[in-house]
Design an enzyme around this catalytic site. Structure first.
Site, PDB file in Angstrom:
ATOM      1  N   GLU A  34       0.964  -1.387   0.213  1.00 26.95           N
ATOM      2  CA  GLU A  34      -0.125   0.185  -0.351  1.00 26.95           C
ATOM      3  C   GLU A  34       0.814   1.400   0.096  1.00 26.95           C
ATOM      4  O   GLU A  34       1.550   1.119   1.084  1.00 26.95           O
ATOM      5  CB  GLU A  34      -0.550   0.372   1.266  1.00 26.95           C
ATOM      6  CG  GLU A  34      -1.971   0.470   1.344  1.00 26.95           C
ATOM      7  CD  GLU A  34      -2.809   0.977   2.469  1.00 26.95           C
ATOM      8  OE1 GLU A  34      -2.759   0.614   2.838  1.00 26.95           O
ATOM      9  OE2 GLU A  34      -3.731   2.249   2.425  1.00 26.95           O
ATOM     10  N   ARG A 260       4.477 -12.635   9.454  1.00 31.17           N
ATOM     11  CA  ARG A 260       5.582 -11.439   9.718  1.00 31.17           C
ATOM     12  C   ARG A 260       7.430 -11.292  10.281  1.00 31.17           C
ATOM     13  O   ARG A 260       7.019 -11.595  11.323  1.00 31.17           O
ATOM     14  CB  ARG A 260       5.000 -10.335  10.631  1.00 31.17           C
ATOM     15  CG  ARG A 260       3.506 -10.052  10.730  1.00 31.17           C
ATOM     16  CD  ARG A 260       2.847  -8.887  11.158  1.00 31.17           C
ATOM     17  NE  ARG A 260       3.841  -7.657  10.798  1.00 31.17           N
ATOM     18  CZ  ARG A 260       2.649  -7.187  10.104  1.00 31.17           C
ATOM     19  NH1 ARG A 260       2.140  -7.220   9.393  1.00 31.17           N
ATOM     20  NH2 ARG A 260       3.931  -5.705   9.453  1.00 31.17           N
ATOM     21  N   LYS A 270       4.730   0.871   9.693  1.00 32.00           N
ATOM     22  CA  LYS A 270       4.467   1.893   9.051  1.00 32.00           C
ATOM     23  C   LYS A 270       4.319   3.405   9.571  1.00 32.00           C
ATOM     24  O   LYS A 270       3.967   4.689   9.365  1.00 32.00           O
ATOM     25  CB  LYS A 270       3.734   2.476   7.721  1.00 32.00           C
ATOM     26  CG  LYS A 270       4.595   1.628   6.690  1.00 32.00           C
ATOM     27  CD  LYS A 270       4.008   1.452   5.368  1.00 32.00           C
ATOM     28  CE  LYS A 270       3.732  -0.127   5.397  1.00 32.00           C
ATOM     29  NZ  LYS A 270       2.934   0.243   3.795  1.00 32.00           N
TER      30      LYS A 270
HETATM   31  P1  ATP Z   1       2.794  -2.349   8.231  1.00 31.38           P
HETATM   32  O1  ATP Z   1       1.677  -2.981   9.508  1.00 31.38           O
HETATM   33  O2  ATP Z   1       3.998  -1.503   7.956  1.00 31.38           O
HETATM   34  O3  ATP Z   1       1.944  -0.577   7.826  1.00 31.38           O
HETATM   35  P2  ATP Z   1       1.380  -3.258   6.465  1.00 31.38           P
HETATM   36  O4  ATP Z   1       0.964  -4.698   5.826  1.00 31.38           O
HETATM   37  O5  ATP Z   1       0.026  -2.533   6.189  1.00 31.38           O
HETATM   38  O6  ATP Z   1       2.548  -2.715   6.704  1.00 31.38           O
HETATM   39  P3  ATP Z   1       1.520  -3.324   3.210  1.00 31.38           P
HETATM   40  O7  ATP Z   1       1.880  -2.264   2.332  1.00 31.38           O
HETATM   41  O8  ATP Z   1       0.508  -4.153   2.998  1.00 31.38           O
HETATM   42  O9  ATP Z   1       2.289  -2.569   4.375  1.00 31.38           O
HETATM   43  O10 ATP Z   1       2.676  -5.229   3.208  1.00 31.38           O
HETATM   44  C1  ATP Z   1       2.777  -4.909   1.899  1.00 31.38           C
HETATM   45  C2  ATP Z   1       3.113  -6.277   1.599  1.00 31.38           C
HETATM   46  O11 ATP Z   1       4.110  -7.268   2.600  1.00 31.38           O
HETATM   47  C3  ATP Z   1       2.053  -7.551   2.646  1.00 31.38           C
HETATM   48  O12 ATP Z   1       2.102  -9.086   1.083  1.00 31.38           O
HETATM   49  C4  ATP Z   1       2.652  -7.307   3.850  1.00 31.38           C
HETATM   50  O13 ATP Z   1       1.852  -9.007   4.300  1.00 31.38           O
HETATM   51  C5  ATP Z   1       3.969  -7.533   3.988  1.00 31.38           C
HETATM   52  N1  ATP Z   1       4.737  -7.273   4.882  1.00 31.38           N
HETATM   53  C6  ATP Z   1       4.211  -6.202   5.566  1.00 31.38           C
HETATM   54  N2  ATP Z   1       5.239  -6.470   6.735  1.00 31.38           N
HETATM   55  C7  ATP Z   1       5.357  -7.218   6.808  1.00 31.38           C
HETATM   56  C8  ATP Z   1       6.533  -7.989   7.741  1.00 31.38           C
HETATM   57  N3  ATP Z   1       6.923  -7.611   9.125  1.00 31.38           N
HETATM   58  N4  ATP Z   1       7.064  -9.116   7.398  1.00 31.38           N
HETATM   59  C9  ATP Z   1       6.324  -9.750   6.001  1.00 31.38           C
HETATM   60  N5  ATP Z   1       6.062  -9.726   4.855  1.00 31.38           N
HETATM   61  C10 ATP Z   1       5.028  -8.049   5.405  1.00 31.38           C
HETATM   62 MG    MG Z   2      -1.446  -4.220   4.577  1.00 29.31          MG
END
Ligand code: ATP
Ligand code: MG
Length: 553
Positions: A34, A260, A270
């Site tokens: 995102e 994760r 984020k």
């Molecule tokens: P955050 O919790 O930091 O805001 P998010 O999941 O909302 O992270 P996205 O931009 O939606 O951020 O993530 C893009 C991809 O990266 C998704 O498939 C998510 O599952 C993966 N991802 C995000 N954080 C992690 C993590 N800590 N470890 C592994 N994969 C991750």
């Molecule tokens: Mg997400």
């Protein structure tokens, strides 16, 4: 040790079986960020996994921006994400994609669900919806609007699209099961009114699909075979499958979840990273102390070291926190093998060699790397006046101190053995100069009188050197789990995570180094030219990592 010799992780085994059994001919994965912030080390793991699967199994991987929430998204983030993915060494298949590319189709399918009697416009407020949803131990209640006719729903949904209702006035929900033990199945919202301009679609839409509705259908439209995401989406999987079953989608992707990546001594949310930036606790998303990909890049991490770290961590369903020391180990190993050596004096103290003629200079030669001959040799002028580090001289010391002491000898790395005679102090009793002598014929040889030096120190000519700034970075947080247990992560910030040293003296070979060139400054650690502050007239080096791990001690 090649990657192919490692045992397959559980997702790789699934893919291998799917390919062997002909369930899929070729795999397609996707990385779906995102664009509401910069990528961090957790995303790097997801990138390595998704792009790595495509690479290892002869498939393709898409980069798709999951842009269903215009209020928090920005083009700056889109650009940084593209840059970071490529810097990590991966290339997406074809053009970059946006969930917003599919807004027309997603809207059409929402209309389809209404026509099938499977979706309805609900006027409950967010709070009422929460009440109706019930709890973990009690079933929810049907919305009073669930019985609206197809015609009425079609008309209301169209009015939503045309902007005739205020935000929050109503939403489109699917009729799944208000009694499901899985809360995500209790008639979830799939379209909300949001009167916001979108970075890709402008003002075309004022209704936006939910993540759960958009994600699986985007996967289906792109022919994703293996939709890999993190464990928190496990509970969403039944809904993911419900949409695929209830819509005329062109493909049937499957979702798989892994745990994760969490790393101790840092935060990877984020929202929190954005707070560090917005409140100026750090110098932007790419501050070298940030666990962002751009921060690690500026800090001097190599793409290979980050990939190696993700590989070491592995892919499982087990929740756990990885030690920051492991990431630091990966970069230290990489730079030990691949960074050229150099000498840089961080806290300069002048040494005058009283038996070395003024105006005389000779050239000392040192290997670019102790184990590799593909690095060019370095040439260093040796002159009467030199800089050594203040820590490398004491007026007197016990035997444990193997550096320069009055009346004792030390070897200057790649050069002569010298012996100190006296030191000069300023009015405040600070040592400002050491007077010493070279011992003749000691370049590459031990002293002929048999009195060997105990230690080796680094040095730089005081006549010919590169003046530079050095930034010593340390971990951003002093607490092992800055955002656990109700702590305020801002209060765990390490006050000593940045020390700026100016007037450092580096050897001449660094004059021609470029942005992102990495070095081992002998005895000091690994350093990189800072991409933001460094320029040919004022070089700035960041410490990537110390030579040894001092945190465990
Ligand atoms: P955050 O919790 O930091 O805001 P998010 O999941 O909302 O992270 P996205 O931009 O939606 O951020 O993530 C893009 C991809 O990266 C998704 O498939 C998510 O599952 C993966 N991802 C995000 N954080 C992690 C993590 N800590 N470890 C592994 N994969 C991750
Ligand atoms: Mg997400």
């Amino acid at each position: 040790m090649s990657e192919t010799e490692k045992p397959l992780n559980f997702i790789e085994r699934i893919i291998r079986d799917d390919l062997e059994q002909g369930a899929v001919k070729q795999i397609t994965t996707r990385f779906p960020p995102e664009p509401n912030g910069y990528l961090h080390i957790g995303h790097a793991k997801s990138i390595c996994l998704n792009f790595g699967l495509a690479r290892d199994f002869g498939g393709t991987c898409n980069l798709r921006f999951d842009d269903t929430n215009p209020a928090k998204e920005e083009v700056e983030y889109v650009e940084s994400i593209k840059r970071d993915v490529q810097w990590l060494g991966f290339q997406w298949d074809g053009d970059i994609r946006f969930t917003s590319d599919y807004f027309d189709q997603l809207h059409e399918w929402a209309v389809h669900l209404i026509k099938e009697g499977k979706a309805f416009v609900c006027d409950l407020s967010a709070e009422e919806m929460r009440e109706y949803r019930g709890g973990l131990t009690e079933a929810g209640k049907d919305s009073p609007y669930k019985t609206r006719t197809v015609e009425e729903n079609l008309e209301l949904f169209e009015k939503m699209r045309l902007g005739e209702f205020d935000e929050g006035a109503c939403a489109l929900r699917v009729k799944v099961d208000m009694a499901s033990p899985n809360m995500h199945m209790r008639d979830p919202v799939i379209y909300r009114i949001k009167k916001a301009s979108h970075h890709q679609t402008g003002d075309k839409w004022c209704i936006y699909p939910s993540y759960d509705y958009a994600h699986g259908q985007s996967d289906a439209l792109e022919g994703i075979t293996h939709s890999v995401c993190t464990l928190e989406f496990e509970e969403h999987r039944p809904l993911y499958e419900w949409f695929i079953e209830n819509l005329p989608v062109p493909a049937t992707p499957h979702q798989y979840e892994f745990s994760r990546l969490e790393v101790n001594y840092t935060v990877t949310s984020k929202r929190k990273l954005k707070q560090l930036v917005d409140e100026n606790h750090v110098d932007g998303w790419d501050d070298p102390r940030m666990p962002t990909v751009s921060g690690m890049r500026r800090r001097g991490f190599t793409p290979a070291s980050i990939r190696e770290f993700c590989d070491m961590v592995g892919v499982t369903k087990v929740k756990g926190v990885v030690d920051m020391g492991m990431l630091e180990f990966a970069i230290r190993e990489d730079l030990n093998k691949n960074a050229s050596r150099a000498m840089c004096v961080l806290h300069p103290l002048k040494v005058t060699l009283t038996n070395y003629p003024e105006g005389q200079a000779e050239t000392m030669v040192a290997p670019g790397h102790p184990q590799r001959d593909d690095f060019p040799e370095r040439e260093m002028p040796f002159t009467r006046e030199l800089w050594i580090d203040q820590d490398d001289f004491r007026e007197s010391a016990n035997k444990k101190y193997k550096r320069l002491v009055i009346g004792k000898r030390v070897r200057l790395r790649n050069s002569y053995v010298i012996e100190a005679d006296e030191c000069v102090k300023d009015a405040d009793d600070n040592i400002i100069e050491v007077k010493a002598r070279i011992i003749e014929n000691t370049v590459g040889n031990n002293p002929e009188d048999g009195i060997k030096p105990k230690g080796v120190i680094h040095w730089v000519s005081a006549d010919q050197n590169v003046n530079c700034e050095v930034r010593l970075y340390d971990r951003l947080f002093t607490d092992i789990a800055p955002d656990a247990g109700g702590k305020d992560f801002l209060e765990c910030i390490n006050p000593d995570s940045l020390e700026v040293l100016s007037g450092c003296k580096a050897e001449m070979s660094l004059a021609n180094s470029g942005i992102e060139d990495r070095f081992q400054f002998e005895r000091e650690g690994y350093f990189v030219q800072d991409s933001k502050f460094s320029n040919p007239d004022a070089l700035v080096f960041n410490r990537v990592i110390s030579l040894r791990d001092t945190w465990g001690k």
